[in-house]
Design an enzyme around this catalytic site. Structure first.
Site, short mmCIF file in Angstrom:
data_model
loop_
_atom_site.label_atom_id
_atom_site.label_comp_id
_atom_site.label_asym_id
_atom_site.label_seq_id
_atom_site.Cartn_x
_atom_site.Cartn_y
_atom_site.Cartn_z
CG ASP A 9 -0.28 0.25 2.55
OD1 ASP A 9 0.89 0.01 2.49
OD2 ASP A 9 -0.97 0.17 3.61
CG HIS A 10 -0.65 4.69 1.51
ND1 HIS A 10 -1.83 3.97 1.77
CD2 HIS A 10 -0.68 5.53 2.82
CE1 HIS A 10 -2.27 4.02 2.97
NE2 HIS A 10 -1.68 4.97 3.64
CB CYS A 66 0.75 -2.62 4.68
SG CYS A 66 0.93 -3.72 6.12
N GLY A 67 2.18 -0.74 6.18
CA GLY A 67 2.92 0.07 7.47
C GLY A 67 3.76 -0.90 8.41
CB THR A 68 2.29 -2.70 11.10
OG1 THR A 68 1.12 -3.08 10.62
CG2 THR A 68 2.43 -1.37 12.01
N GLY A 69 2.91 -4.26 8.41
CA GLY A 69 2.72 -5.52 8.00
C GLY A 69 1.82 -6.37 8.57
N GLY A 71 -1.79 -5.87 8.53
CA GLY A 71 -2.85 -5.64 7.89
C GLY A 71 -2.67 -6.86 6.62
CG MET A 72 0.16 -5.91 3.26
SD MET A 72 -0.92 -6.22 1.98
CE MET A 72 -0.35 -4.68 0.73
CG HIS A 99 11.44 -24.80 11.60
ND1 HIS A 99 11.68 -24.68 12.79
CD2 HIS A 99 12.65 -25.22 11.18
CE1 HIS A 99 12.67 -25.17 13.24
NE2 HIS A 99 13.52 -25.64 12.38
NE ARG A 133 11.68 -30.87 14.15
CZ ARG A 133 12.74 -30.83 13.69
NH1 ARG A 133 13.28 -31.25 12.77
NH2 ARG A 133 13.36 -29.64 13.98
CG HIS A 134 10.01 -28.61 10.03
ND1 HIS A 134 9.72 -28.01 11.45
CD2 HIS A 134 11.25 -28.67 10.08
CE1 HIS A 134 10.81 -27.83 12.17
NE2 HIS A 134 11.71 -28.60 11.38
C1 RB5 Z 1 -1.96 2.36 6.63
O1 RB5 Z 1 -2.01 3.76 7.42
C2 RB5 Z 1 -1.88 1.02 7.57
O2 RB5 Z 1 -2.70 1.07 8.41
C3 RB5 Z 1 -1.52 0.18 6.72
O3 RB5 Z 1 -0.22 0.47 6.05
C4 RB5 Z 1 -0.94 -1.26 7.52
O4 RB5 Z 1 -0.03 -0.89 8.63
C5 RB5 Z 1 -1.97 -1.73 8.10
O5 RB5 Z 1 -1.87 -2.99 8.90
#
Ligand code: RB5
Length: 149
Positions: A9-10, A66-69, A71-72, A99, A133-134
């Site tokens: 995303d952005h 994405c910002g934190t990863g 959501g994705m 693993h 095993r994995h």
């Molecule tokens: C966008 O602001 C942010 O919410 C998105 O990139 C992501 O971090 C969601 O998990």
């Protein structure tokens, strides 16, 4: 190395572009599935098409940013056969291959520095799955997915 896909995303775009440049230098075959500018977008609009390609087998492995990863990774793991690993260190990246046979790596563009992210991707790309095993453990996850409507 087989074809891989990358999407963000952005909030993940800058890191996506950096990773793309690294992958291009290595002459790896990468499909860029967007986003391609700084306008605010919804991460599922970019993550879902990539996760669908991995789930269907059209593409073996993908990278999502994405910002934190978070959501994705939530969305990618809703797809059958997708094993998405949200990673912010190289050890976990390697273990997610050895693993967990991770087929999508997710990185937070607002969390992980660019050069660390390159190191993470490098390690993730070259590390094989150990099986044994994995595989038995992954088969249990596969059985769970069989019950999905
Ligand atoms: C966008 O602001 C942010 O919410 C998105 O990139 C992501 O971090 C969601 O998990």
């Amino acid at each position: 190395m087989e074809l891989i896909a990358i999407a963000s995303d952005h909030a993940g775009r800058e890191l996506k572009e950096y990773l793309l440049a690294f992958l291009a230098e290595r002459a790896l075959d990468v499909v860029d599935m967007g986003t391609d500018n700084d306008a605010s977008v919804d991460y599922p609009d970019y993550g879902i098409p990539l996760a669908e390609k991995v789930s269907s087998g059209e593409i073996k492995r993908g990278i999502l940013v994405c910002g934190t990863g978070v959501g994705m990774s939530i969305l990618a793991n809703k797809f059958k056969g997708v094993r998405a690993a949200l990673v912010s260190d190289t050890f976990t990246a390697r273990m997610s291959r050895e693993h967990n046979d991770s087929n999508i790596i997710v990185i937070g563009g607002r969390v992980t520095g660019k050069d660390l992210a390159v190191d993470i991707v490098k390690s993730w790309l070259v590390t094989p799955f150990e099986g044994g095993r994995h595989q038995r453990r992954l088969d249990k996850i596969k059985s769970l997915e069989e019950g999905w409507k």
